[in-house]
Design a protein around this motif. Structure first.
Motif, PDB file in Angstrom:
ATOM      1  N   ALA A 172      -5.135   2.163  -1.151  1.00 27.69           N
ATOM      2  CA  ALA A 172      -4.763   0.746  -0.813  1.00 27.69           C
ATOM      3  C   ALA A 172      -4.961  -0.196  -2.079  1.00 27.69           C
ATOM      4  O   ALA A 172      -5.744   0.211  -2.946  1.00 27.69           O
ATOM      5  N   SER A 173      -4.519  -1.438  -2.026  1.00 28.98           N
ATOM      6  CA  SER A 173      -4.604  -2.222  -3.314  1.00 28.98           C
ATOM      7  C   SER A 173      -4.885  -3.652  -2.603  1.00 28.98           C
ATOM      8  O   SER A 173      -4.008  -4.263  -1.832  1.00 28.98           O
ATOM      9  N   LYS A 211      -0.220  -5.596   2.766  1.00 28.61           N
ATOM     10  CA  LYS A 211      -1.301  -4.664   3.254  1.00 28.61           C
ATOM     11  C   LYS A 211      -1.012  -3.677   4.531  1.00 28.61           C
ATOM     12  O   LYS A 211      -1.920  -3.521   5.031  1.00 28.61           O
ATOM     13  N   TYR A 244     -10.150   2.103  -0.105  1.00 30.38           N
ATOM     14  CA  TYR A 244      -9.888   0.955  -0.943  1.00 30.38           C
ATOM     15  C   TYR A 244      -9.916   1.047  -2.423  1.00 30.38           C
ATOM     16  O   TYR A 244      -9.120   0.323  -3.442  1.00 30.38           O
ATOM     17  N   TRP A 294       0.811  -1.240  -0.077  1.00 30.52           N
ATOM     18  CA  TRP A 294      -0.172   0.076   0.058  1.00 30.52           C
ATOM     19  C   TRP A 294       0.753   1.229  -0.074  1.00 30.52           C
ATOM     20  O   TRP A 294       2.244   1.344  -0.011  1.00 30.52           O
ATOM     21  N   TRP A 299      -8.857   2.736  -5.701  1.00 34.48           N
ATOM     22  CA  TRP A 299      -7.587   3.074  -6.063  1.00 34.48           C
ATOM     23  C   TRP A 299      -7.738   4.185  -7.539  1.00 34.48           C
ATOM     24  O   TRP A 299      -8.163   3.628  -8.446  1.00 34.48           O
TER      25      TRP A 299
END
Length: 334
Positions: free
Chosen positions: A132-133, A197, A328, A116, A330
């Motif tokens: 976040a990915s 994460k 979350y 992230w 992106w």
């Protein structure tokens, strides 16, 4: 054996480069080399590197050929088992290399691990925003829809580049820096991905970021999407419209992030996004975009900018208290 090669492309980057290199020096994992690729800079980068006492730093100078060629030069000179990239204005958390090396050592089938990303402003202050990915595993389908992997967060096994070769040079294909997206798509066709994460990098958001140029980005996105789907099997071609949908949504945001706050062009891109992928109207980023456009229409660019600064200040305060909410969805801002 040398474990990690850290590659830093640099073009007239001395405003931020010393801070970037310092964040690499502060890593808890120390078995690395730093390859700074001087891509035809006219600043004092050579003198600065000569004054460094850490022997892990190597300066490689070349004529200006763009960030892709600079990264490829670094890859060709790298001695490490793993390769990590960091842009010359971004920063790393002190544990980044340690956590990613440990992960790759313990998961030999993974080709690429990323993390992230926290956003900082021009002065290096946190904005409170976490990008976040969840891109992991067999990631090709995720990546052709949209780029969810920040280049400065990536660590790749060097052998991956023996399979997929290097980054596509900008002067031959891409007008702006989207070569990393195209590279991740190619790697994902052969190797699984993993993500840590938590934010291990700090992306510096400033007005000169090249990806704010939406006119060039529009062309670059089209090139990447068409190339990705050129050899895709028929059963996956349905993803192409999704990819164009997300691309237009990102372009709409770029119009708002430019100096002129071009909300009229943002509306055009928003409409194109829905034409390609109507379900986007239900995602948070589409709703947030619509609210931003409405605010610009009602209050104008000056008040809109002041409100943004107030929101950033509030978000930074909440972040310092540990009460921020992770974002979350992106929208890549680089």
């Amino acid at each position: 054996m040398l474990k990690v090669s850290v590659i830093i492309p640099a073009y007239n980057a001395m405003q931020y480069l010393p801070e970037t290199v310092s964040s690499v020096f502060q890593q808890t994992f120390t078995n690395f080399e730093i390859l700074i690729i001087n891509d035809g800079s006219s600043d004092n980068i050579q003198e600065w590197v000569l004054n460094l006492t850490d022997k892990r730093v190597k300066l490689i100078s070349q004529q200006n050929q763009g960030v892709s060629v600079a990264r490829n030069t670094g890859i060709s000179q790298a001695q490490g088992e793993y390769i990590a990239f960091v842009d010359a204005d971004d920063l790393w958390d002190a544990t980044k290399l340690e956590k990613q090396v440990s992960f790759l050592d313990n998961n030999p089938t993974i080709g690429l691990v990323h993390s992230w990303m926290a956003v900082i402003d021009e002065q290096g202050k946190p904005t409170g925003r976490i990008m976040a990915s969840d891109t992991e595993g067999s990631a090709w389908k995720q990546l052709v829809e949209k780029n969810t992997v920040a280049c400065s967060s990536v660590m790749v096994r060097r052998l991956c580049f023996q399979t997929v070769e290097g980054f596509s040079p900008r002067q031959n294909e891409y007008p702006v820096d989207v070569e990393d997206w195209e590279m991740w798509i190619r790697i994902a066709a052969h190797y699984p991905f993993a993500v840590i994460k938590e934010p291990l990098i700090f992306y510096r958001q400033h007005i000169s970021n090249t990806s704010k140029n939406w006119q060039s980005l529009e062309k670059a996105y089209r090139i990447v999407i068409e190339k990705a789907f050129h050899t895709a099997p028929p059963e996956l071609l349905y993803l192409k419209n999704r990819s164009y949908g997300y691309a237009n949504l990102r372009l709409a945001w770029k119009c708002l992030q430019n100096r002129d706050r071009d909300y009229k062009q943002a509306l055009n891109f928003r409409q194109q996004a829905l034409i390609h992928y109507p379900q986007l109207r239900y995602c948070w980023e589409y709703i947030r975009l619509s609210l931003a456009v409405m605010a610009l229409q009602l209050f104008g660019a000056n008040i809109y900018t002041k409100v943004l600064k107030l929101i950033y200040t509030l978000r930074r305060h909440l972040s310092s208290l540990g009460k921020e909410s992770f974002i979350y969805s992106w929208i890549k801002i680089k």
